[in-house]
Every structure is written in C-alpha cells, then in structure tokens.
Design a protein around this motif. Structure first.
Motif, PDB file in Angstrom:
ATOM      1  N   ALA A  24       0.809  -1.221   0.000  1.00  0.00           N
ATOM      2  CA  ALA A  24       0.000   0.000   0.000  1.00  0.00           C
ATOM      3  C   ALA A  24       0.842   1.271   0.000  1.00  0.00           C
ATOM      4  O   ALA A  24       0.466   2.271  -0.606  1.00  0.00           O
ATOM      5  CB  ALA A  24      -0.948  -0.001   1.201  1.00  0.00           C
ATOM      6  N   HIS A  25       1.988   1.246   0.698  1.00  0.00           N
ATOM      7  CA  HIS A  25       2.741   2.481   0.915  1.00  0.00           C
ATOM      8  C   HIS A  25       4.178   2.437   0.405  1.00  0.00           C
ATOM      9  O   HIS A  25       4.884   3.435   0.498  1.00  0.00           O
ATOM     10  CB  HIS A  25       2.754   2.825   2.410  1.00  0.00           C
ATOM     11  CG  HIS A  25       1.380   3.026   2.955  1.00  0.00           C
ATOM     12  ND1 HIS A  25       0.658   4.169   2.733  1.00  0.00           N
ATOM     13  CD2 HIS A  25       0.589   2.202   3.693  1.00  0.00           C
ATOM     14  CE1 HIS A  25      -0.522   4.059   3.319  1.00  0.00           C
ATOM     15  NE2 HIS A  25      -0.593   2.872   3.898  1.00  0.00           N
ATOM     16  N   GLY A  26       4.620   1.295  -0.054  1.00  0.00           N
ATOM     17  CA  GLY A  26       5.999   1.163  -0.506  1.00  0.00           C
ATOM     18  C   GLY A  26       6.914   0.849   0.657  1.00  0.00           C
ATOM     19  O   GLY A  26       6.494   0.771   1.810  1.00  0.00           O
ATOM     20  N   PRO A  64       9.462   4.616   2.565  1.00  0.00           N
ATOM     21  CA  PRO A  64       9.727   5.782   1.735  1.00  0.00           C
ATOM     22  C   PRO A  64      10.085   6.987   2.613  1.00  0.00           C
ATOM     23  O   PRO A  64       9.497   7.183   3.680  1.00  0.00           O
ATOM     24  CB  PRO A  64       8.396   6.010   1.003  1.00  0.00           C
ATOM     25  CG  PRO A  64       7.785   4.651   0.934  1.00  0.00           C
ATOM     26  CD  PRO A  64       8.170   3.998   2.244  1.00  0.00           C
ATOM     27  N   GLY A  65      11.047   7.740   2.181  1.00  0.00           N
ATOM     28  CA  GLY A  65      11.540   8.860   2.972  1.00  0.00           C
ATOM     29  C   GLY A  65      12.752   8.482   3.796  1.00  0.00           C
ATOM     30  O   GLY A  65      13.436   9.341   4.327  1.00  0.00           O
ATOM     31  N   GLY A  66      13.020   7.179   3.934  1.00  0.00           N
ATOM     32  CA  GLY A  66      14.234   6.712   4.580  1.00  0.00           C
ATOM     33  C   GLY A  66      14.120   6.235   6.008  1.00  0.00           C
ATOM     34  O   GLY A  66      15.088   5.722   6.559  1.00  0.00           O
ATOM     35  N   VAL A  67      12.956   6.379   6.655  1.00  0.00           N
ATOM     36  CA  VAL A  67      12.839   5.929   8.041  1.00  0.00           C
ATOM     37  C   VAL A  67      12.922   4.400   8.091  1.00  0.00           C
ATOM     38  O   VAL A  67      12.368   3.702   7.237  1.00  0.00           O
ATOM     39  CB  VAL A  67      11.538   6.441   8.703  1.00  0.00           C
ATOM     40  CG1 VAL A  67      10.303   5.844   8.071  1.00  0.00           C
ATOM     41  CG2 VAL A  67      11.556   6.185  10.205  1.00  0.00           C
ATOM     42  N   VAL A  68      13.655   3.888   9.083  1.00  0.00           N
ATOM     43  CA  VAL A  68      13.830   2.448   9.257  1.00  0.00           C
ATOM     44  C   VAL A  68      13.202   2.036  10.584  1.00  0.00           C
ATOM     45  O   VAL A  68      13.574   2.551  11.647  1.00  0.00           O
ATOM     46  CB  VAL A  68      15.316   2.030   9.218  1.00  0.00           C
ATOM     47  CG1 VAL A  68      15.462   0.529   9.452  1.00  0.00           C
ATOM     48  CG2 VAL A  68      15.936   2.413   7.883  1.00  0.00           C
ATOM     49  N   PHE A  69      12.223   1.138  10.515  1.00  0.00           N
ATOM     50  CA  PHE A  69      11.536   0.620  11.696  1.00  0.00           C
ATOM     51  C   PHE A  69      11.822  -0.866  11.860  1.00  0.00           C
ATOM     52  O   PHE A  69      11.927  -1.604  10.869  1.00  0.00           O
ATOM     53  CB  PHE A  69      10.018   0.766  11.579  1.00  0.00           C
ATOM     54  CG  PHE A  69       9.503   2.168  11.706  1.00  0.00           C
ATOM     55  CD1 PHE A  69      10.124   3.125  12.464  1.00  0.00           C
ATOM     56  CD2 PHE A  69       8.323   2.513  11.043  1.00  0.00           C
ATOM     57  CE1 PHE A  69       9.621   4.397  12.583  1.00  0.00           C
ATOM     58  CE2 PHE A  69       7.807   3.797  11.146  1.00  0.00           C
ATOM     59  CZ  PHE A  69       8.455   4.738  11.917  1.00  0.00           C
ATOM     60  N   GLU A  70      11.868  -1.291  13.107  1.00  0.00           N
ATOM     61  CA  GLU A  70      11.803  -2.710  13.439  1.00  0.00           C
ATOM     62  C   GLU A  70      10.366  -2.977  13.828  1.00  0.00           C
ATOM     63  O   GLU A  70       9.819  -2.305  14.707  1.00  0.00           O
ATOM     64  CB  GLU A  70      12.716  -3.058  14.606  1.00  0.00           C
ATOM     65  CG  GLU A  70      12.530  -4.503  15.054  1.00  0.00           C
ATOM     66  CD  GLU A  70      13.162  -4.819  16.400  1.00  0.00           C
ATOM     67  OE1 GLU A  70      13.574  -5.979  16.589  1.00  0.00           O
ATOM     68  OE2 GLU A  70      13.217  -3.922  17.278  1.00  0.00           O
TER      69      GLU A  70
END
Length: 116
Positions: free
Chosen positions: A81-83, A104-110
């Motif tokens: 849905a959001h990439g 997208p935008g570069g944020v990295v989540f676990e």
C-alpha cells in the motif's frame, strides 16, 4: 496489522548505568531484559534500550524505532500500500518475530510481534 505500541530506541554503552535514570524518568521497572545478536536489550516505559560497544551496536543503529504489532503477517500489505523495502525478516527473536523495513523517505523501523 495493528500497532500496539511504539518504542523509542536508545543506544547506550552500559545498560546498568542507563537504567536507573530511565526508571526515575518513567516511574516504571524494566519489563524485559535479554541478550541478542551481541547486544543487550531492555524495555522500560516507552523505550527500547540497546547496549553494547560501538562495534556491536553498528548493525542496529540504522533502526530508528521499534513498532510492536499484533500480527507481523500484515506487513506485506502495508508495504504494498505504501511502498518500502524489507531489509530483514521475518526472523525469530527472543520475544517472538521481527522484521526490519526501510519506508519511503528513509525511516527504518523494526516491527515486532511478541509470542503469546
């Protein structure tokens, strides 16, 4: 996939020295504490504390926050849905399963789904 909580990540060199301040700040005790992947991890209040040497922490520092979810199997739908890019996982970890995603935008989540 429903978000249950988000945890700000704190990277420290000494868990035992970091936790007393966080106990005072949050008014809470450590909920869990374990070793994984060469680092020590603890959860207290809205924080996930990751402790180790600079070398040990290097692979973990790209992750900016931890998102606790009810079902990690919903992650592909979120990405469709959001990439985003699945960097790792799903993996089995001491608390259940996790996956690392760059959005997208570069944020990295676990993303973490705890076992029952």
């Amino acid at each position: 996939m429903r978000t249950l909580a988000t945890l700000a990540r704190l990277y420290v060199d000494d868990m035992d020295r970091a936790l007393p301040t966080l106990r005072s700040l949050t008014g809470q005790e450590t909920r869990m504490r374990f070793h994984h992947g060469g680092v020590e991890v603890a959860s207290i209040g809205g924080f996930l504390v990751v402790a180790g040497s600079d070398e040990a922490l290097a692979p973990f520092r790209q992750v900016q926050s931890t998102v606790l979810v009810d079902d990690l199997d919903g992650l592909p739908e979120l990405l469709d849905a959001h990439g985003g890019e699945l960097l790792s996982g799903p993996n089995h970890v001491p608390t259940g399963r996790n996956a690392i995603v760059r959005h997208p935008g570069g944020v990295v989540f676990e993303y973490v789904e705890h076992s029952a």
